[in-house]
Design an enzyme around this catalytic site. Structure first.
Site, PDB file in Angstrom:
ATOM      1  N   ASP A 341     109.009 -29.859  80.203  1.00  0.00           N
ATOM      2  CA  ASP A 341     110.426 -29.527  80.268  1.00  0.00           C
ATOM      3  C   ASP A 341     110.752 -28.699  81.514  1.00  0.00           C
ATOM      4  OD1 ASP A 341     113.059 -29.366  78.770  1.00  0.00           O
ATOM      5  OD2 ASP A 341     112.621 -27.231  78.918  1.00  0.00           O
ATOM      6  N   GLU A 370     110.097 -33.163  83.562  1.00  0.00           N
ATOM      7  CA  GLU A 370     111.538 -33.379  83.529  1.00  0.00           C
ATOM      8  C   GLU A 370     112.135 -32.658  84.730  1.00  0.00           C
ATOM      9  OE1 GLU A 370     115.560 -32.071  81.135  1.00  0.00           O
ATOM     10  OE2 GLU A 370     113.883 -30.742  81.569  1.00  0.00           O
TER      11      GLU A 370
END
Length: 626
Positions: A341, A370
């Site tokens: 993330d 990400e």
């Protein structure tokens, strides 16, 4: 008088003993909670926490284990023990002994044998990843919906902001559905403990941590999903079926309710500012050769929200803590890959070190970040790249936001020099910047985006074209739960609108979209299209792992080929509003020697390849035949 003196003496002794007891050292936690013998890296750093734990003198007496150093920090409640576990060490339980004068504290610590269960297998372009949010997918155990002992005791499906009760058991109960669709790997939003109070995210929006991105204890899987045991049961069932498990990592921040944040080891455990300072979110600051250090600091050290403390990964103790947790999770839950993330907000040196530790222990594991960047050149800074950047990332892959954005333009813009489907071909042409473009993870939507079906105006022809591109171009396709049954919505007024419950996953649902009987005609048509293409893709190496050759789009028609020595697949899409007659002579470089084709979706046999009729807004996937 003597009796009074004796009473006062006993009273003061009792008070002093009580006060001494309050300040007495204790060990409340040791992280990692266990370790293994036979790891490639023999070094292990234990975080020991408890009242005055940093004031104890530590020792460890176990064959093959050496306590090299004990380190302390400004908070006396922490000690960090540096151990070396040599290759001859056998599994067993060692004792961590801490002494404070006459007081001795002993805590058991287990060194386990590594199991033979598959782990670190990685995901590849042969896989089809399914992203789901456990709380919103399916409930299999109503008894774990809420707990009185947790900070948030609420659970109600009547509110989009509260927990709804989905869990690991619910996922296991519907793995047949996922396999029917063609899914080979499961990516869950984070499953780690989010034992936090409801967060105020706007008027009337007391949001729970149902999404999983607000960690409060790294070594505990959230009990409302099924806890550590439930997560391991899911991993084992996936592997029994030949499927894989992807875990979602968050290194950038923690919840303000995390136990570490409530008693920081040191001030520099976090990125501190004189007053709350949010991140700029501008990745250009890292890549720009003319960029200012102040802008780089604002991107990396700025916080996401006031209630998500930003971790300072330059702190060596914190860096070790996060890296060892990643290794512990992979070994404990038999993970195959990691999605990372908020990748661009992490310290780059730390991320390289963390990636290297995982790849050293599990050489086949896949790691993808990400990094919400729509430009391939900028995105290439964060992965293994062919660009001569001063910093060299070792991250194998990334979520492919440029391709996702290009697919949206290809479907929603009129064809032009750089517009419409030209944008998709041009974006893929820039794969030259990536060292391994086949390891990029492609997608149409996710839990942070507007739903794909809504973005394309609920146009089913566009839907089929987008699905076709996703499942036939290069990379590892990732799918957001419910897109196969046309779940829709924009993020208005909040993200909760694109995170609705999967119909049929919860008691009392009026429709059960897990079954053909429970789907509407349009839902079943969409499901069947995805299923047909995904299953064909899984069985066709040329399509998922073969070479890619694309032709410059003309008049809104985009043609490319996936091929290997055994098979050639032609993909032709007409994004325009009128039927086109496609003269295939232009593609002789790839079509020479083929005389016919079979439509992968309709099974229609085509005997003449000289010209192909392409109706408006149509995608053809043809297996060429000789």
């Amino acid at each position: 008088m003597n009796k009074l003196f004796a009473f006062l003496l006993l009273f003061f002794i009792s008070v002093n003993a009580s006060q001494a007891q309050k300040g007495a050292p204790a060990i409340r936690r040791i992280h990692p909670t266990n370790w293994w013998v036979g790891m490639k890296n023999p070094n292990l750093q234990l975080l020991v926490y408890g009242p005055s734990a940093g004031r104890l003198a530590y020792s460890v007496n176990y064959p093959g284990v050496t306590l090299v150093k004990t380190q302390t920090v400004e908070n006396p409640n922490y000690a960090f023990l540096d151990l070396v576990i040599d290759g001859s060490t056998r599994p067993g339980t060692l004792q961590v002994v801490g002494k404070d004068g006459r007081k001795t504290i002993t805590r058991s610590y287990e060194l386990k044998a590594r199991t033979a269960e598959p782990k670190g297998r990685g995901v590849s372009s042969a896989d089809f990843i399914y992203l789901l949010m456990p709380d919103r997918f399916a409930s299999g155990d109503a008894t774990n919906d809420k707990f009185k002992t947790m900070a948030d005791t609420s659970a109600s499906r009547t509110s989009p902001y509260l927990r709804h009760g989905g869990d690991f058991k619910g996922i296991i109960d519907h793995l047949d559905y996922l396999q029917e669709l063609g899914v080979t790997a499961l990516w869950l939003t984070p499953v780690i403990d989010n034992d936090e109070k409801l967060k105020n995210e706007g008027p009337g929006r007391q949001q729970a941590g149902y999404h999983g991105y607000h960690f409060t204890d790294h070594y505990t899987v959230d009990a409302r999903f099924g806890g550590n045991e439930g997560y391991l049961a899911l991993a084992n069932e996936l592997h029994r079926r030949g499927m894989k498990l992807v875990q979602d990592a968050v290194y950038n921040h923690i919840s303000d309710d995390h136990w570490l944040n409530k008693d920081l080891p040191s001030k520099d455990w976090l990125n501190q500012w004189p007053a709350y300072t949010g991140s700029s979110h501008k990745e250009h600051a890292l890549v720009d050769p003319y960029g200012a250090e102040a802008d780089r600091k604002l991107l990396l050290d700025g916080w996401f929200t006031p209630f998500l403390p930003d971790l300072n990964q330059r702190n060596p103790f914190l860096a070790n803590y996060l890296i060892q947790h990643a290794l512990w999770s992979t070994e404990t839950f038999h993970l195959d890959a990691w999605r990372i993330d908020t990748y661009k907000y992490n310290d780059t040196g730390f991320m390289n070190r963390c990636n290297a530790a995982l790849l050293e222990e599990y050489p086949n594991i896949h790691l993808f970040g990400e990094t919400w960047v729509n430009n391939p050149l900028l995105l290439s800074y964060f992965v293994k790249s062919k660009v001569d950047y001063p910093f060299k990332s070792n991250l194998p892959g990334s979520l492919d936001f440029p391709v996702c954005s290009a697919i949206y333009d290809a479907l929603n813009q009129k064809f032009g020099w750089d517009e419409g489907v030209s944008r998709l071909a041009n974006t893929l042409a820039q794969d030259v910047v990536y060292a391994q473009p086949e390891k990029m993870v492609t997608f149409l939507d996710n839990h942070d985006m507007n739903r794909f079906f809504s973005v394309i105006g609920e146009d089913r022809d566009k839907y089929r074209m987008g699905v076709t591109w996703l499942l036939t171009t290069r990379g590892i396709p990732s799918w957001y739960y419910g897109t196969e049954i046309l779940m829709k919505n924009f993020k208005e007024p909040s993200d909760a609108e694109v995170r609705r419950d999967f119909p049929g996953g919860f008691p009392g649902d009026r429709h059960n979209a897990f079954t053909a009987a429970g789907r509407s005609k349009s839902q079943d048509s969409a499901f069947s299209y995805v299923k047909a293409l995904a299953q064909y893709r899984k069985q066709t190496p040329a399509l998922h792992s073969g070479k890619l050759m694309q032709y410059v789009p003309q008049e809104g028609v985009y043609v490319y080929f996936r091929y290997d020595a055994a098979k050639t697949v032609m993909v032709a899409t007409n994004t325009g509003e009128k039927e086109m007659l496609l003269d295939t002579a232009r593609f002789s470089e790839r079509m020479a020697g083929f005389t016919g084709a079979r439509n992968v979706i309709t099974k229609e046999v085509i005997g003449n390849l000289a010209q192909l009729k392409l109706p408006a807004k149509t995608a053809l996937v043809l297996e060429l035949t000789q």
